[in-house]
Design a protein around this motif. Structure first.
Motif, mmCIF file in Angstrom:
data_model
loop_
_atom_site.group_PDB
_atom_site.id
_atom_site.type_symbol
_atom_site.label_atom_id
_atom_site.label_comp_id
_atom_site.label_asym_id
_atom_site.label_seq_id
_atom_site.Cartn_x
_atom_site.Cartn_y
_atom_site.Cartn_z
ATOM 1 N N ALA A 99 0.693 -1.145 0.126
ATOM 2 C CA ALA A 99 -0.023 -0.007 0.018
ATOM 3 C C ALA A 99 0.756 1.183 -0.143
ATOM 4 N N ILE A 143 -0.023 3.972 -2.766
ATOM 5 C CA ILE A 143 -0.817 5.117 -2.303
ATOM 6 C C ILE A 143 -0.054 6.328 -1.417
ATOM 7 N N ASP A 144 -0.280 7.460 -1.956
ATOM 8 C CA ASP A 144 0.092 8.842 -1.154
ATOM 9 C C ASP A 144 -0.652 8.571 0.085
ATOM 10 N N THR A 145 0.015 8.049 1.199
ATOM 11 C CA THR A 145 -0.834 7.799 2.444
ATOM 12 C C THR A 145 -1.100 9.244 3.105
ATOM 13 N N TYR A 168 -4.358 10.164 1.203
ATOM 14 C CA TYR A 168 -5.517 9.364 1.773
ATOM 15 C C TYR A 168 -6.225 9.554 3.101
ATOM 16 N N ASN A 217 -9.361 5.581 -6.219
ATOM 17 C CA ASN A 217 -8.299 5.044 -7.236
ATOM 18 C C ASN A 217 -7.808 4.060 -6.077
ATOM 19 N N SER A 218 -7.415 4.600 -5.053
ATOM 20 C CA SER A 218 -6.700 3.753 -3.720
ATOM 21 C C SER A 218 -7.434 2.542 -3.592
ATOM 22 N N GLN A 219 -8.649 2.539 -3.468
ATOM 23 C CA GLN A 219 -9.538 1.297 -3.271
ATOM 24 C C GLN A 219 -9.461 0.263 -4.185
ATOM 25 N N GLU A 266 -7.198 -0.034 -6.595
ATOM 26 C CA GLU A 266 -5.818 -0.690 -6.523
ATOM 27 C C GLU A 266 -5.734 -1.874 -5.241
#
Length: 338
Positions: free
Chosen positions: A85, A89-91, A94, A155-157, A159
């Motif tokens: 992750a 992802i850019d945490t 996010y 988009n994160s979900q 992926e």
């Protein structure tokens, strides 16, 4: 406590593509408000519009809560998935977006309360409509500020939904080795059921997963075609980091060698792959298994010893089934000592 990846995926409610998509659905919910059985015209209009706002509010509250409450908390993921992750992802963005979804929900709830209060105090039909329009106008503005966040979260979900479904609680044996040395054949030979093929993120490759069952003990075997079969120094940074995430899964590594070199790769190349894996997975026990034992000659074995400088963990023939059961027993013994 980490969630099983299958359960985590099942829980995810994917964010909308845009804020307007969510707003339009909220408006449609409003239109479902029934006509109340009240004779007084003004009171009837008040009740209908209060119901309208409440319906829209309940819809937005439910959807926003589902998105942020059922999306993965990165820090609670198993280290394997957490590392993937972090690559994906850019945490910071996010987490910021998740916080903004929560705070925006509270703002919309406040707008609804103020609008409903305005409707209850209204003296004319025009005042009722004005209060209702205030709710939708201000709500639209709040949702519009979330448009970028909806895209980031969505988009994160999507992926995360592509993450390979490996059981992080199973003892795991990672199978590595140069191409065509017989890794997949060995996995099939020692697996109880037909192996599953899963996509692996950041690469165009798949991982192949099989299992050994012994009583109540289950060992997960992961074959890595195209991943742990060439030197890591030849891969790009992202692909390398994705591969190294496997250190959080592997209990031990079986490195498969073809001493006959009929795989098309000389022993020198196979040794280079072995050494880079050993260097990058220092904390994990690595055992060399010679495959194609049915084709191996004394000369092949001598060449192997000269280049690798150590006795193999086991000599097998995945094709003929030679020593497969013995390898299984040795693996079970190793696992029990971990």
């Amino acid at each position: 406590m980490t969630l099983d990846i299958v359960e985590l995926k099942r829980k995810i409610i994917v964010a909308p593509k845009s804020s307007s998509e969510l707003f339009e659905k909220a408006v449609r919910e409003c239109k479902k408000a029934p006509n109340p059985g009240i004779k007084n015209r003004l009171e009837k209009i008040k009740r209908k519009n209060i119901d309208c706002i409440n319906r829209s509010l309940q819809f937005l509250r439910r959807k926003l809560t589902q998105i942020y409450a059922r999306s993965p908390y990165i820090d609670k993921l198993h280290p394997f998935y957490r590392e993937l992750a972090y690559l994906l992802i850019d945490t910071d963005e996010y987490k910021l977006c998740m916080s903004r979804l929560r705070s925006s929900q509270r703002i919309i709830e406040k707008i609804a309360r103020e609008s409903i209060h305005g409707i209850r105090l209204a003296q004319t039909e025009r005042d009722v409509i004005k209060a209702k329009k205030m709710f939708f106008g201000r709500t639209f503005s709040v949702l519009n500020t979330l448009d970028k966040c909806f895209k980031i979260v969505r988009n994160s979900q999507l992926e995360i939904l592509r993450f390979p479904e490996v059981n992080v609680n199973d003892t795991t044996v990672v199978i590595a080795g140069a191409p065509n040395v017989g890794k997949s054949s060995l996995l099939k030979a020692i697996s109880r059921a037909k192996p599953e093929i899963k996509p692996y993120p950041f690469t165009t490759k798949n991982v192949i997963i099989g299992h050994i069952i012994s009583g109540d003990k289950r060992i997960q075997l992961i074959d890595t075609p195209g991943l742990l079969d060439t030197p890591l120094s030849e891969k790009n940074r992202i692909e390398t980091q994705a591969i190294l995430a496997m250190k959080h899964l592997a209990s031990l590594i079986l490195f498969i060698v073809d001493p006959t070199e009929t795989c098309g790769f000389p022993l020198d190349f196979q040794k280079r792959v072995h050494d880079e894996i050993a260097e990058n997975f220092k904390e994990i026990n690595l055992y060399v298994v010679l495959n194609k034992g049915d084709l191996m000659t004394q000369e092949h074995y001598k060449n192997y010893l000269e280049i690798f400088g150590k006795e193999p963990y086991e000599i097998v023939s995945a094709l003929k089934g030679t020593n497969i059961d013995r390898l299984k027993l040795k693996l079970l013994g190793e696992i029990q000592q971990l």
